[in-house]
Design an enzyme around this catalytic site. Sequence first.
Site, mmCIF file in Angstrom:
data_model
loop_
_atom_site.group_PDB
_atom_site.id
_atom_site.type_symbol
_atom_site.label_atom_id
_atom_site.label_comp_id
_atom_site.label_asym_id
_atom_site.label_seq_id
_atom_site.Cartn_x
_atom_site.Cartn_y
_atom_site.Cartn_z
ATOM 1 N N GLU A 78 84.096 92.161 -35.477
ATOM 2 C CA GLU A 78 83.685 93.204 -36.448
ATOM 3 C C GLU A 78 83.902 92.735 -37.879
ATOM 4 O O GLU A 78 84.432 93.475 -38.718
ATOM 5 C CB GLU A 78 84.478 94.500 -36.199
ATOM 6 C CG GLU A 78 84.371 95.027 -34.782
ATOM 7 C CD GLU A 78 85.093 96.360 -34.562
ATOM 8 O OE1 GLU A 78 85.395 97.042 -35.552
ATOM 9 O OE2 GLU A 78 85.341 96.701 -33.395
ATOM 10 N N GLU B 45 91.481 98.621 -29.322
ATOM 11 C CA GLU B 45 92.655 99.032 -30.105
ATOM 12 C C GLU B 45 93.782 99.645 -29.278
ATOM 13 O O GLU B 45 94.279 100.727 -29.607
ATOM 14 C CB GLU B 45 92.212 99.981 -31.232
ATOM 15 C CG GLU B 45 91.211 99.317 -32.159
ATOM 16 C CD GLU B 45 90.583 100.265 -33.184
ATOM 17 O OE1 GLU B 45 90.976 101.433 -33.244
ATOM 18 O OE2 GLU B 45 89.678 99.816 -33.915
HETATM 19 O O1 9MR Z 1 81.384 101.503 -38.156
HETATM 20 C C1 9MR Z 1 81.572 102.542 -37.224
HETATM 21 C C2 9MR Z 1 81.279 103.885 -37.873
HETATM 22 O O2 9MR Z 1 79.940 103.947 -38.295
HETATM 23 C C3 9MR Z 1 81.573 104.986 -36.873
HETATM 24 O O3 9MR Z 1 81.428 106.230 -37.504
HETATM 25 C C4 9MR Z 1 83.001 104.851 -36.358
HETATM 26 C C5 9MR Z 1 83.287 105.885 -35.263
HETATM 27 O O4 9MR Z 1 82.428 105.698 -34.160
HETATM 28 O O5 9MR Z 1 83.215 103.575 -35.816
HETATM 29 C C6 9MR Z 1 83.006 102.549 -36.741
HETATM 30 O O6 9MR Z 1 83.273 101.301 -36.132
HETATM 31 C C7 9MR Z 1 84.604 101.060 -35.755
HETATM 32 C C8 9MR Z 1 84.560 100.324 -34.437
HETATM 33 O O7 9MR Z 1 83.853 101.074 -33.480
HETATM 34 C C9 9MR Z 1 85.970 99.985 -33.947
HETATM 35 N N1 9MR Z 1 86.720 99.297 -34.954
HETATM 36 C C10 9MR Z 1 86.748 99.904 -36.286
HETATM 37 C C11 9MR Z 1 85.325 100.163 -36.770
HETATM 38 C C12 9MR Z 1 85.325 100.730 -38.184
HETATM 39 O O8 9MR Z 1 85.953 101.957 -38.217
#
Ligand code: 9MR
Length: 372
Positions: A279, A162
């Site tokens: 994702e 990102e």
């Molecule tokens: O799904 C993930 C969630 O369980 C975590 O709390 C969060 C922070 O680590 O990250 C979420 O995954 C994210 C991913 O790492 C990057 N893109 C967005 C995803 C959803 O927020």
Amino acid sequence: MHMRQPRPTRRQLLATPLALVPASTASTARASAAGLGALAAQRGVIFGSTLTRGQVEESPEMLRIATDDMAMIVPGFEFKWPALRPSAGAFDFSGADAMLRFAEQRGQAARGHALVWHGALPAWFGDGPADAAGMHALLRRHIGTVAGRYAGRLHSWDVVNEPVEPWDGRPDGLRASPFLRALGPDYIDLSFRLAAAADPAARLTLNEYGLELATAEQEARRTALLALLEGMLRRGVPVHAIGIQAHLAAAASADFDPAVLRRFIRRVAGLGLDCYVTELDVTDRGLPAGIAARDAAVARTYRGFLEAVLAEPAVKLVVLWGISDRYTWMNDSRFARREDGLPVRPHPYDNEFRPKPAWHAIAGALRAAPPR
Ligand code: 9MR
């Protein structure tokens, strides 16, 4: 001839903590013939899902589905800074090691997510070192240590996650992250070079969200990302793929134009890069409460999106950001959760691990995909 090891009974397997699941399950367990991973493999696509250690240790059903349907595992937490870096001085590899062993024992590939991301940083990081030398040293140590430790074992790394945010108002569309504030835009090149030096075998990926829709905002993000990639390639930076996160919303399907997304993917492919869907999930936020209609709309969204992207040969990999509605990040997110308070139903299996229309939609799209 390959001799099959005796397969442990289901009870033995399910009673075994993750770290102790025996290697002998590997050859027999991987993405079963009817599973999504096997369907995708027939089309030359790697298919998988995110997964956490807690999920498989808590739920035998998650273990079963992750084994039957997934040819790739992306640890959802264990490779992030809060897991790996409990304090400024120490590394804790226990979760990452366990998840990678879990995948390897099943003959599954794994991706690392993510080396550099502003979004999940431990409290001790604060705003990070403000000076260039301090941030440089921190990234060098983190990327060198982590990517070095797992070198040769990961299919790919999300090196920078990102990095683009047109809303931050910079002319180059880059996000004003702590990394950028300390090092300027060079932090991106630096991170990829450090990752390549530490793990020359991994496909190095720039992962981004909000690229899928035909809206002005997402067009700005696509434009900024293409400019960033062109610059990196001109400078000889080792970047091999982009990650299209694909957090979709069924209610936004009017904003999805397959032609727009495919044109973008072809531009990326024209730069010599692969496209990974990293994702994928579909929130039902904004849809009426009835479950059948919600599930149908979510399934249609999966199908339409996957048909579009899989029509492009540059798309080599599809990873879901969730398997069962029981374990979803979306109920915790103010952007993804439902306004009526009902739990979201964004994944291919329901709360009780029964396949939903979304599962069949994904399977249908994989079956219909042209081989690559
Ligand atoms: O799904 C993930 C969630 O369980 C975590 O709390 C969060 C922070 O680590 O990250 C979420 O995954 C994210 C991913 O790492 C990057 N893109 C967005 C995803 C959803 O927020």
